[in-house]
Design a protein around this motif. Structure first.
Motif, PDB file in Angstrom:
ATOM      1  N   VAL A  61      11.086  -0.961  -2.894  1.00 16.90           N
ATOM      2  CA  VAL A  61      10.568  -2.325  -2.829  1.00 16.90           C
ATOM      3  C   VAL A  61       9.481  -2.414  -1.766  1.00 16.90           C
ATOM      4  O   VAL A  61       9.654  -1.975  -0.622  1.00 16.90           O
ATOM      5  CB  VAL A  61      11.706  -3.320  -2.537  1.00 16.90           C
ATOM      6  CG1 VAL A  61      11.148  -4.733  -2.360  1.00 16.90           C
ATOM      7  CG2 VAL A  61      12.730  -3.292  -3.675  1.00 16.90           C
ATOM      8  N   LEU A  62       8.354  -3.002  -2.149  1.00 16.16           N
ATOM      9  CA  LEU A  62       7.243  -3.248  -1.235  1.00 16.16           C
ATOM     10  C   LEU A  62       7.554  -4.498  -0.416  1.00 16.16           C
ATOM     11  O   LEU A  62       7.802  -5.568  -0.962  1.00 16.16           O
ATOM     12  CB  LEU A  62       5.953  -3.442  -2.031  1.00 16.16           C
ATOM     13  CG  LEU A  62       4.665  -3.648  -1.235  1.00 16.16           C
ATOM     14  CD1 LEU A  62       4.335  -2.432  -0.393  1.00 16.16           C
ATOM     15  CD2 LEU A  62       3.510  -3.972  -2.185  1.00 16.16           C
ATOM     16  N   GLU A  63       7.541  -4.338   0.896  1.00 13.31           N
ATOM     17  CA  GLU A  63       7.882  -5.439   1.787  1.00 13.31           C
ATOM     18  C   GLU A  63       6.856  -5.540   2.911  1.00 13.31           C
ATOM     19  O   GLU A  63       6.160  -4.572   3.233  1.00 13.31           O
ATOM     20  CB  GLU A  63       9.271  -5.226   2.389  1.00 13.31           C
ATOM     21  CG  GLU A  63      10.387  -5.231   1.349  1.00 13.31           C
ATOM     22  CD  GLU A  63      11.741  -4.954   1.950  1.00 13.31           C
ATOM     23  OE1 GLU A  63      12.710  -5.618   1.537  1.00 13.31           O
ATOM     24  OE2 GLU A  63      11.841  -4.082   2.838  1.00 13.31           O
ATOM     25  N   VAL A  64       6.756  -6.713   3.488  1.00 13.47           N
ATOM     26  CA  VAL A  64       5.881  -6.926   4.632  1.00 13.47           C
ATOM     27  C   VAL A  64       6.307  -5.998   5.769  1.00 13.47           C
ATOM     28  O   VAL A  64       7.498  -5.812   6.041  1.00 13.47           O
ATOM     29  CB  VAL A  64       5.949  -8.393   5.088  1.00 13.47           C
ATOM     30  CG1 VAL A  64       5.249  -8.589   6.426  1.00 13.47           C
ATOM     31  CG2 VAL A  64       5.336  -9.302   4.023  1.00 13.47           C
ATOM     32  N   GLY A  65       5.317  -5.378   6.418  1.00 17.74           N
ATOM     33  CA  GLY A  65       5.598  -4.459   7.518  1.00 17.74           C
ATOM     34  C   GLY A  65       4.840  -3.164   7.336  1.00 17.74           C
ATOM     35  O   GLY A  65       3.729  -3.158   6.807  1.00 17.74           O
ATOM     36  N   GLN A  66       5.444  -2.067   7.749  1.00 16.85           N
ATOM     37  CA  GLN A  66       4.799  -0.757   7.680  1.00 16.85           C
ATOM     38  C   GLN A  66       5.582   0.187   6.791  1.00 16.85           C
ATOM     39  O   GLN A  66       6.808   0.180   6.786  1.00 16.85           O
ATOM     40  CB  GLN A  66       4.651  -0.139   9.076  1.00 16.85           C
ATOM     41  CG  GLN A  66       3.635  -0.835   9.958  1.00 16.85           C
ATOM     42  CD  GLN A  66       3.402  -0.073  11.253  1.00 16.85           C
ATOM     43  OE1 GLN A  66       4.060   0.923  11.537  1.00 16.85           O
ATOM     44  NE2 GLN A  66       2.454  -0.562  12.055  1.00 16.85           N
ATOM     45  N   HIS A  67       4.840   0.984   6.027  1.00 10.09           N
ATOM     46  CA  HIS A  67       5.408   2.031   5.190  1.00 10.09           C
ATOM     47  C   HIS A  67       4.644   3.318   5.487  1.00 10.09           C
ATOM     48  O   HIS A  67       3.454   3.280   5.804  1.00 10.09           O
ATOM     49  CB  HIS A  67       5.258   1.697   3.697  1.00 10.09           C
ATOM     50  CG  HIS A  67       5.886   0.409   3.276  1.00 10.09           C
ATOM     51  ND1 HIS A  67       7.033   0.352   2.512  1.00 10.09           N
ATOM     52  CD2 HIS A  67       5.517  -0.883   3.502  1.00 10.09           C
ATOM     53  CE1 HIS A  67       7.346  -0.916   2.280  1.00 10.09           C
ATOM     54  NE2 HIS A  67       6.439  -1.688   2.869  1.00 10.09           N
ATOM     55  N   ALA A  68       5.301   4.447   5.342  1.00  8.44           N
ATOM     56  CA  ALA A  68       4.645   5.744   5.502  1.00  8.44           C
ATOM     57  C   ALA A  68       4.331   6.317   4.130  1.00  8.44           C
ATOM     58  O   ALA A  68       5.194   6.356   3.246  1.00  8.44           O
ATOM     59  CB  ALA A  68       5.533   6.703   6.289  1.00  8.44           C
ATOM     60  N   LEU A  69       3.088   6.763   3.949  1.00  7.45           N
ATOM     61  CA  LEU A  69       2.675   7.468   2.737  1.00  7.45           C
ATOM     62  C   LEU A  69       2.158   8.833   3.190  1.00  7.45           C
ATOM     63  O   LEU A  69       0.962   9.003   3.450  1.00  7.45           O
ATOM     64  CB  LEU A  69       1.579   6.696   2.002  1.00  7.45           C
ATOM     65  CG  LEU A  69       1.951   5.317   1.453  1.00  7.45           C
ATOM     66  CD1 LEU A  69       0.751   4.663   0.795  1.00  7.45           C
ATOM     67  CD2 LEU A  69       3.111   5.415   0.466  1.00  7.45           C
ATOM     68  N   GLY A  70       3.065   9.791   3.312  1.00  8.12           N
ATOM     69  CA  GLY A  70       2.684  11.072   3.875  1.00  8.12           C
ATOM     70  C   GLY A  70       2.160  10.852   5.287  1.00  8.12           C
ATOM     71  O   GLY A  70       2.800  10.184   6.105  1.00  8.12           O
ATOM     72  N   PRO A  71       0.954  11.366   5.593  1.00  8.05           N
ATOM     73  CA  PRO A  71       0.395  11.186   6.938  1.00  8.05           C
ATOM     74  C   PRO A  71      -0.246   9.818   7.146  1.00  8.05           C
ATOM     75  O   PRO A  71      -0.680   9.511   8.260  1.00  8.05           O
ATOM     76  CB  PRO A  71      -0.663  12.292   7.016  1.00  8.05           C
ATOM     77  CG  PRO A  71      -1.126  12.447   5.600  1.00  8.05           C
ATOM     78  CD  PRO A  71       0.102  12.239   4.758  1.00  8.05           C
ATOM     79  N   LEU A  72      -0.318   9.005   6.094  1.00  4.52           N
ATOM     80  CA  LEU A  72      -0.970   7.705   6.186  1.00  4.52           C
ATOM     81  C   LEU A  72       0.033   6.616   6.534  1.00  4.52           C
ATOM     82  O   LEU A  72       1.217   6.693   6.175  1.00  4.52           O
ATOM     83  CB  LEU A  72      -1.652   7.347   4.863  1.00  4.52           C
ATOM     84  CG  LEU A  72      -2.660   8.343   4.306  1.00  4.52           C
ATOM     85  CD1 LEU A  72      -3.250   7.803   3.012  1.00  4.52           C
ATOM     86  CD2 LEU A  72      -3.759   8.650   5.315  1.00  4.52           C
ATOM     87  N   ARG A  73      -0.453   5.584   7.233  1.00  3.02           N
ATOM     88  CA  ARG A  73       0.346   4.390   7.474  1.00  3.02           C
ATOM     89  C   ARG A  73      -0.153   3.294   6.552  1.00  3.02           C
ATOM     90  O   ARG A  73      -1.356   3.065   6.423  1.00  3.02           O
ATOM     91  CB  ARG A  73       0.204   3.943   8.928  1.00  3.02           C
ATOM     92  CG  ARG A  73       1.139   2.788   9.292  1.00  3.02           C
ATOM     93  CD  ARG A  73       0.941   2.315  10.717  1.00  3.02           C
ATOM     94  NE  ARG A  73      -0.202   1.411  10.838  1.00  3.02           N
ATOM     95  CZ  ARG A  73      -1.179   1.554  11.722  1.00  3.02           C
ATOM     96  NH1 ARG A  73      -1.196   2.573  12.555  1.00  3.02           N
ATOM     97  NH2 ARG A  73      -2.161   0.680  11.779  1.00  3.02           N
TER      98      ARG A  73
END
Length: 283
Positions: free
Chosen positions: A132-144
């Protein structure tokens, strides 16, 4: 891999007609990661035209559940599977995306079961790691990936994204102008923002043919006039601005000149009027 953003589908709305552009999908290539944002109609062909093997996607993000942003997600994953995908792909989207995926699997159950049994394919269902996509931060490999909620009524789970690595890209998603977008996009190498020409709404509504005045109300309260997009970009101090999800994009009475004129009332930097397949380098 060159750090870049490719606007694979730049049309606002789900309808296509002869000669029109395709609905929304955006490819972000940064720091070795290949990220697809939204999966409107035509996305599978668009990825191949951009030189991306369907098996090379590192993640898929869906910004909201309007059909022009996720209609082809199932067919994309199925086609990647037939093209050799055998590893799970993170798929991040609003609450309810799992229901779509289960419905797609059910609708294709005969073919999927047949290919597993007859061709030795892996289990397709397990290849989409949906969260689920939520407000805040997610990690996508080395990307934020930073996420804020935008304003796209009547949908509440609609989001803007900022992907940060060695470069920074902000994607507005579908939204009315919101004050927090300027702070969210502050200093980005590129802001990709949806845009609307208010003067073109009358003709667009007349051309649709099977709606009523509620379509106009939706467009006017849920999307961003181009001059206000320019104002947001200027306030954010972004290096470059690209317009996508153009409303309207297929009316011959409104040309690139109109988009430039409206946007540049407030914006003085480099401007890209999105067209399908346009690649914007970030380096």
């Amino acid at each position: 891999m060159q750090n870049s953003v490719t606007l694979m589908g730049t049309k606002g709305g789900p309808a296509i007609r002869p000669g029109t552009r395709m609905p929304t999908s955006t490819l972000v290539r940064m720091d070795g990661q290949t990220i697809l944002v939204d999966a409107g109609l035509g996305v599978t062909r668009g990825l191949c035209d951009a030189g991306v093997a369907l098996t090379d996607l590192d993640a898929i993000v869906i910004t909201h559940l309007h059909s022009d942003h996720y209609l082809e997600l199932g067919p994309l994953l199925h086609t990647a599977w037939t093209a050799g995908l055998k590893r799970p792909v993170p798929v991040i989207g609003p609450q309810g995306l799992q229901d779509y995926w289960q419905g797609f699997l059910s609708s294709m159950s005969f073919d999927i079961a047949l290919r597993i049994r007859d061709e030795g394919r892996p289990d397709l269902a397990a290849l989409a790691q949906i969260s689920v996509l939520e407000v805040g931060q997610h990690a996508l490999g080395p990307l934020r990936m930073d996420v804020i909620r935008n304003e796209h009524p009547p949908i509440t789970d609609s989001f803007a994204l900022r992907l940060t690595g060695s470069r920074s890209v902000t994607l507005s998603g579908d939204t009315a102008p919101i004050p927090q977008m300027a702070d969210f996009a502050k200093g980005s190498d590129l802001l990709v923002h949806e845009a609307m020409l208010s003067a073109g709404i009358d003709a667009l509504c007349a051309r649709v043919g099977n709606g009523d005045d509620r379509l106009r109300v939706h467009l006017e309260r849920s999307h961003s006039p181009a001059d206000q997009v320019g104002r947001i970009a200027q306030a954010a101090g972004v290096k470059r601005l690209a317009l996508n999800h153009l409303v309207p994009c297929d009316d011959p009475n409104f040309t690139e000149h109109h988009w430039q004129e409206e946007t540049c009332r407030e914006w003085s930097g480099p401007l890209f009027i999105g067209t399908d397949g346009m690649t914007i380098p970030l380096d």
